[in-house]
Each structure stands twice: as C-alpha cells, then as structure tokens.
Scaffold this active site. Structure first.
Site, mmCIF file in Angstrom:
data_model
loop_
_atom_site.group_PDB
_atom_site.id
_atom_site.type_symbol
_atom_site.label_atom_id
_atom_site.label_comp_id
_atom_site.label_asym_id
_atom_site.label_seq_id
_atom_site.Cartn_x
_atom_site.Cartn_y
_atom_site.Cartn_z
ATOM 1 N N LYS A 77 0.843 -1.207 0.000
ATOM 2 C CA LYS A 77 0.000 0.000 0.000
ATOM 3 C C LYS A 77 0.880 1.259 0.000
ATOM 4 O O LYS A 77 2.082 1.186 0.300
ATOM 5 C CB LYS A 77 -0.892 -0.007 1.239
ATOM 6 C CG LYS A 77 -0.100 0.024 2.541
ATOM 7 C CD LYS A 77 -0.983 -0.180 3.759
ATOM 8 C CE LYS A 77 -0.120 -0.287 5.006
ATOM 9 N NZ LYS A 77 -0.903 -0.546 6.209
ATOM 10 N N ARG A 175 -11.020 0.113 14.136
ATOM 11 C CA ARG A 175 -10.932 0.812 12.850
ATOM 12 C C ARG A 175 -11.904 0.174 11.864
ATOM 13 O O ARG A 175 -12.957 0.723 11.597
ATOM 14 C CB ARG A 175 -9.480 0.751 12.345
ATOM 15 C CG ARG A 175 -9.200 1.656 11.187
ATOM 16 C CD ARG A 175 -7.716 1.742 10.854
ATOM 17 N NE ARG A 175 -7.140 0.492 10.365
ATOM 18 C CZ ARG A 175 -5.861 0.370 9.993
ATOM 19 N NH1 ARG A 175 -5.039 1.401 10.078
ATOM 20 N NH2 ARG A 175 -5.392 -0.786 9.555
ATOM 21 N N HIS A 204 -6.663 -7.077 12.901
ATOM 22 C CA HIS A 204 -5.469 -6.222 12.929
ATOM 23 C C HIS A 204 -5.178 -5.837 14.373
ATOM 24 O O HIS A 204 -6.092 -5.533 15.136
ATOM 25 C CB HIS A 204 -5.726 -4.973 12.081
ATOM 26 C CG HIS A 204 -4.486 -4.165 11.785
ATOM 27 N ND1 HIS A 204 -3.299 -4.734 11.377
ATOM 28 C CD2 HIS A 204 -4.264 -2.834 11.830
ATOM 29 C CE1 HIS A 204 -2.403 -3.781 11.180
ATOM 30 N NE2 HIS A 204 -2.948 -2.620 11.457
ATOM 31 N N ARG A 264 1.247 -10.427 7.433
ATOM 32 C CA ARG A 264 1.112 -9.283 6.523
ATOM 33 C C ARG A 264 2.180 -8.233 6.805
ATOM 34 O O ARG A 264 1.867 -7.119 7.229
ATOM 35 C CB ARG A 264 -0.252 -8.603 6.719
ATOM 36 C CG ARG A 264 -1.472 -9.461 6.544
ATOM 37 C CD ARG A 264 -2.715 -8.574 6.518
ATOM 38 N NE ARG A 264 -2.861 -7.751 7.697
ATOM 39 C CZ ARG A 264 -3.662 -8.033 8.726
ATOM 40 N NH1 ARG A 264 -4.398 -9.123 8.716
ATOM 41 N NH2 ARG A 264 -3.725 -7.221 9.760
ATOM 42 N N TYR A 308 15.563 31.333 4.931
ATOM 43 C CA TYR A 308 14.415 32.109 5.430
ATOM 44 C C TYR A 308 14.491 32.336 6.942
ATOM 45 O O TYR A 308 14.786 31.395 7.695
ATOM 46 C CB TYR A 308 13.114 31.352 5.150
ATOM 47 C CG TYR A 308 12.721 31.284 3.703
ATOM 48 C CD1 TYR A 308 12.527 32.442 2.946
ATOM 49 C CD2 TYR A 308 12.507 30.054 3.084
ATOM 50 C CE1 TYR A 308 12.142 32.371 1.620
ATOM 51 C CE2 TYR A 308 12.117 29.975 1.748
ATOM 52 C CZ TYR A 308 11.933 31.142 1.023
ATOM 53 O OH TYR A 308 11.557 31.066 -0.283
ATOM 54 N N CYS A 355 13.820 24.735 2.737
ATOM 55 C CA CYS A 355 12.878 25.441 1.861
ATOM 56 C C CYS A 355 12.029 24.414 1.110
ATOM 57 O O CYS A 355 12.205 23.214 1.253
ATOM 58 C CB CYS A 355 13.626 26.311 0.853
ATOM 59 S SG CYS A 355 14.862 27.395 1.604
ATOM 60 N N ASP A 357 12.064 23.635 -2.097
ATOM 61 C CA ASP A 357 12.790 22.882 -3.134
ATOM 62 C C ASP A 357 14.268 22.709 -2.830
ATOM 63 O O ASP A 357 14.976 22.071 -3.600
ATOM 64 C CB ASP A 357 12.687 23.627 -4.482
ATOM 65 C CG ASP A 357 11.274 24.061 -4.764
ATOM 66 O OD1 ASP A 357 10.408 23.180 -4.847
ATOM 67 O OD2 ASP A 357 11.031 25.291 -4.861
HETATM 68 C C1 LIG Z 1 -0.202 -1.418 6.964
HETATM 69 C C2 LIG Z 1 -0.808 -2.665 7.437
HETATM 70 C C3 LIG Z 1 -0.023 -3.794 7.703
HETATM 71 C C4 LIG Z 1 1.488 -3.782 7.671
HETATM 72 O O1 LIG Z 1 1.990 -3.118 8.806
HETATM 73 P P1 LIG Z 1 3.572 -3.057 9.101
HETATM 74 O O2 LIG Z 1 3.655 -2.532 10.476
HETATM 75 O O3 LIG Z 1 4.146 -2.126 8.093
HETATM 76 O O4 LIG Z 1 4.094 -4.429 8.948
HETATM 77 C C5 LIG Z 1 -0.675 -4.982 8.012
HETATM 78 N N1 LIG Z 1 -2.021 -5.026 8.070
HETATM 79 C C6 LIG Z 1 -2.809 -3.953 7.847
HETATM 80 C C7 LIG Z 1 -4.284 -4.072 7.920
HETATM 81 C C8 LIG Z 1 -2.226 -2.739 7.540
HETATM 82 O O5 LIG Z 1 -3.003 -1.675 7.328
#
Ligand SMILES: *Cc1c(COP(=O)(O)O)cnc(C)c1O
Length: 415
Positions: A77, A175, A204, A264, A308, A355, A357
C-alpha cells in the site's frame, strides 16, 4: 516508477506507461499525469530514491526463514511505503509471494494496469462503486458489513463470476471489521451468497509494537473466539491472518502455528524493524536510499545568515552547500537546523530552514567537498549511515511516515 535503463540487464517489468500485460477496461492514463511522470523521470536534478530490489527480495526470504510455517502477504500500500509499488510488486511476485496487500481499490488497479498477476487483497474496505472495479480486475475484497457482502455478491453476479473475499473482524483495533456482536449476522449473510467464497479471515492488532502488551493478549483471545464462530458457521477460510511486521517479529505465536497461517508484513519487507526491541530478529536491510547532490557551494564570513528567517548564523568563516531537495519532496521543514546529511563519508549539518525545493548544509569540515558531490539523506556512505528512524525522531514522527513521505517528485531508481 523505475527507469528501464537502470534495471541492469533485466527486462523492464511494468515500467511507467509500458504495462507487461495490456488490461482491457476503462482505464486510460491521464495524459497530463503521464507527461509529468516522464518529465520527472529525466533525472536532470540529482535527487533520487534508490530502491535496492535485491535487498527487498532478501528481506522477503529472511522473513520466510524467520517464520517457516507462514505464508506472506506483502503490504505494498501507499506506493509500497514510498518505494514504488509496481516494481516492488513485480519483484515479490517473481520471488513467489502468496498475496499482495493494498489499502485502496485504486492501488490494486494500478498493480493490475502494470501487469501484476499475483492475488491482491484490498484491505481498506470499499466505497460505493469499488466492487465492480474489484471484480473486473480480480482484486480480492475485504468485507465486514452486510451491505459489503450484498454489493460484492451483486457485482460478482453481474460479471458471472465467483469471487474470493476475506472477512475482517475487529478484535480491538477500533478501525475496520465486524464486531463480535455483528459477526453472526455477517456470517449469516455470507452463507446466503454462494458467489462469494470465504478465502480469508483477518484482524489487525493495535499494539503489536509494544512488548508484552495486554491489549495484544486480549485481541488474540478475541481472535480465537471469532475463529471458532466462523468455523461453527461452516466456513473454513484457507488464510487466517492478523500479524503485521511487529507481530511477525515479536509474538511467540507470530512465527506460525494454529491460530494463523499468513502474515502481513510491510515495514520489515522494506528492511526496518518497527520498534527498537524488534531489531536484529530477522536479517533485514533497508531497501530505500535517498540521495541528492551539491548544486552550489559558497564561502560565507562569520556572522552571515542562511535561509528564510535567518535562523542560522555562521560562527566562523564557513562553506555552505546548497542541495536541490526540500519539503515539497518530503525532506521536512522540521529538519531545519537539526538533521545531517552525508558528504564524502562525513556528516554535514543542515543549516537554516529547509525550503520547499532546497536546503543548505555546512560542509566547512568536509575537506574538498565540491559541486556535483553525491549527498546521502537516508542511507550509507563510507562508514556512516543515516536511517529513516533518525530523521523520524527529529521530526517527532515514526519511520513509516518518513518513508511514505518521500514525495512523488522524487524519481525511484532500481539499483
Ligand atoms: C499497513 C498494514 C499492515 C502492515 O503493517 P507493518 O507494520 O508495516 O508491517 C498490516 N495489516 C494492515 C491491515 C495494515 O493496514
């Protein structure tokens, strides 16, 4: 997007504008965006993010070794945490990854447009209209509400397909996901839709980066309850997953066993430990290096100020180098007068405000520093190195945000 010419003898896989597989469908590249992308890939400015795809593959293999009983869903992602999603996905696909994970339907579509064929799980839920796109592109949906299930089933019916889906349960993250109370109704709805095959069960963790977290224990207990309810309802999801990088590296049961069979990881694949106590568990090395070059050098007398607001004053006659990178590239203004860069293997402090850039560094103590010298913002040079974590501390944030923040204006170059 990675430049073809930098892939050292390997054929370009899904480089910008040149998909390996032409996908049918409505997607036509926005001509303005394509033109801008090509212009940015000219590499006239020396600022670039080097992506070590060999290190990525090695990290993937290290995680497989760390948890031999688990398959891997690689989180790609947010443009693969800033690393360039299509090149990262192609490399992991070649390495045999089981699944890829994205947050948005659009991110999944980008992978398909680039010719990625591996299964892609859209984790962020969906919004109105996303189900058609997911069914059309063979993207796997995460569902957790009855209306999700109805919409996905309707899209599948219209396309004349049976589709896989993963069910998400909220075990305490707060969430996304069906609550324990909602779970029976959601399962009931799934049973009524034979177009949907329940391939996965997901949750999660909110505090996996905390050692011995009571919240994680409570979530794992709820996960067990959810898992049993799903089985009692007659489902046998082949993939069961709730571990991010922290849980994979930190939990005793994170390495495999009954409760889950897929992890994951995101950050660990990119070579960073999510928290200091997790460092050194698997052999990981950072994939991204961020580099630029000196485009201007000047001698200033003691008392001169830089940038700046004149927040830095030379205490001695000084040599000041100008770098073509700024906060519009994700080199945050919070680094002003705090961060260092590497020049000729030595640290040089950022002086004055960063800055939009550009920014300036003091190279008085870097002998022979010259216009054209390579400058490292994140990465190694000689015996020195600067990590995303070091910069994150200076900006009061986490390394995740530093990596994701490397801007779209910075070309990604495979090395
Ligand atoms: C981003 C995410 C992960 C991965 O998390 P890390 O800490 O980068 O390993 C796993 N599961 C879900 C649902 C996430 O949103």
């Amino acid at each position: 997007m990675l430049r073809n010419s930098t892939r050292r003898g390997r054929p370009a896989a899904g480089a910008a504008g040149r998909p390996r597989v032409t996908m049918s469908g409505h997607h036509t590249p926005d001509p303005v965006w394509t033109a801008r992308r090509r212009a940015l890939d000219q590499h006239i400015r020396p600022t670039r993010a080097e992506i070590d795809l060999g290190a990525l593959e090695q990290n993937y293999l290290s995680l497989r070794q760390w948890a031999p009983g688990l398959e891997v869903l690689a989180m790609v992602k947010a443009n693969a945490y800033g690393h360039g999603a299509t090149a990262v996905a192609h490399r992991l696909e070649e390495a045999g990854v089981r699944l890829l994970g994205v947050a948005l339907v659009e991110e999944g579509m980008e992978l398909r447009n680039a010719g990625v064929r591996a299964p892609v799980l859209v984790m962020g839920g969906s919004y109105q209209g996303g189900y058609e796109a997911m069914v059309e592109r063979d993207l796997t949906a995460t569902v957790f509400r009855e209306d999700h299930i109805d919409a996905l089933a309707a899209a599948a019916r219209r396309a004349g397909k049976t589709v896989a889906a993963h069910l998400k349960v909220d075990t305490g993250m707060g969430r996304l996901g069906a609550s324990m109370e909602e779970l029976p109704r959601v399962l009931d709805r799934l049973r009524r839709h034979p177009e949907i095959r329940l391939e996965g069960l997901a949750s999660h963790l909110a505090s996996a980066d905390v050692e011995d977290s009571p919240q994680t224990r409570a979530q794992l207990e709820r996960w067990e309850v959810a898992r049993k309810r799903v089985e009692e309802a007659g489902f046998r999801p082949a993939l069961r997953h709730l571990s991010n990088s922290s849980a994979l590296l930190g939990l005793p049961e994170g390495r495999g066993g009954g409760a889950f069979n897929l992890a994951r990881p995101g950050l660990a694949l990119y070579g960073l430990a999510p928290a200091p106590w997790l460092e050194g568990r698997a052999r990981l090395s950072p994939v991204l290096s961020w580099k630029t070059g000196i485009i201007h050098l000047k001698e200033v007398p003691a008392g001169a100020t830089v940038s700046y607001g004149a927040t830095w004053t030379a205490e001695r006659p000084s040599r000041i180098a100008t770098l073509p990178v700024g906060y519009a590239d994700g080199y945050w203004r919070a680094y002003s007068n705090r961060a260092s860069v590497l020049v000729r293997g030595l640290r040089a402090p950022v002086v004055g405000r960063v800055c939009m850039d550009m920014c300036m560094v003091d190279v008085t103590d870097v002998r022979d520093a010259a216009v054209g010298d390579e400058v490292v913002l994140i990465g190694r040079q000689g015996g020195e190195s600067i990590s995303a974590s070091e910069l994150a501390k200076l900006a009061g944030t986490i390394h995740y945000e530093v990596l994701c923040g490397v801007g779209a204006r910075v070309p990604r170059v495979a090395v």
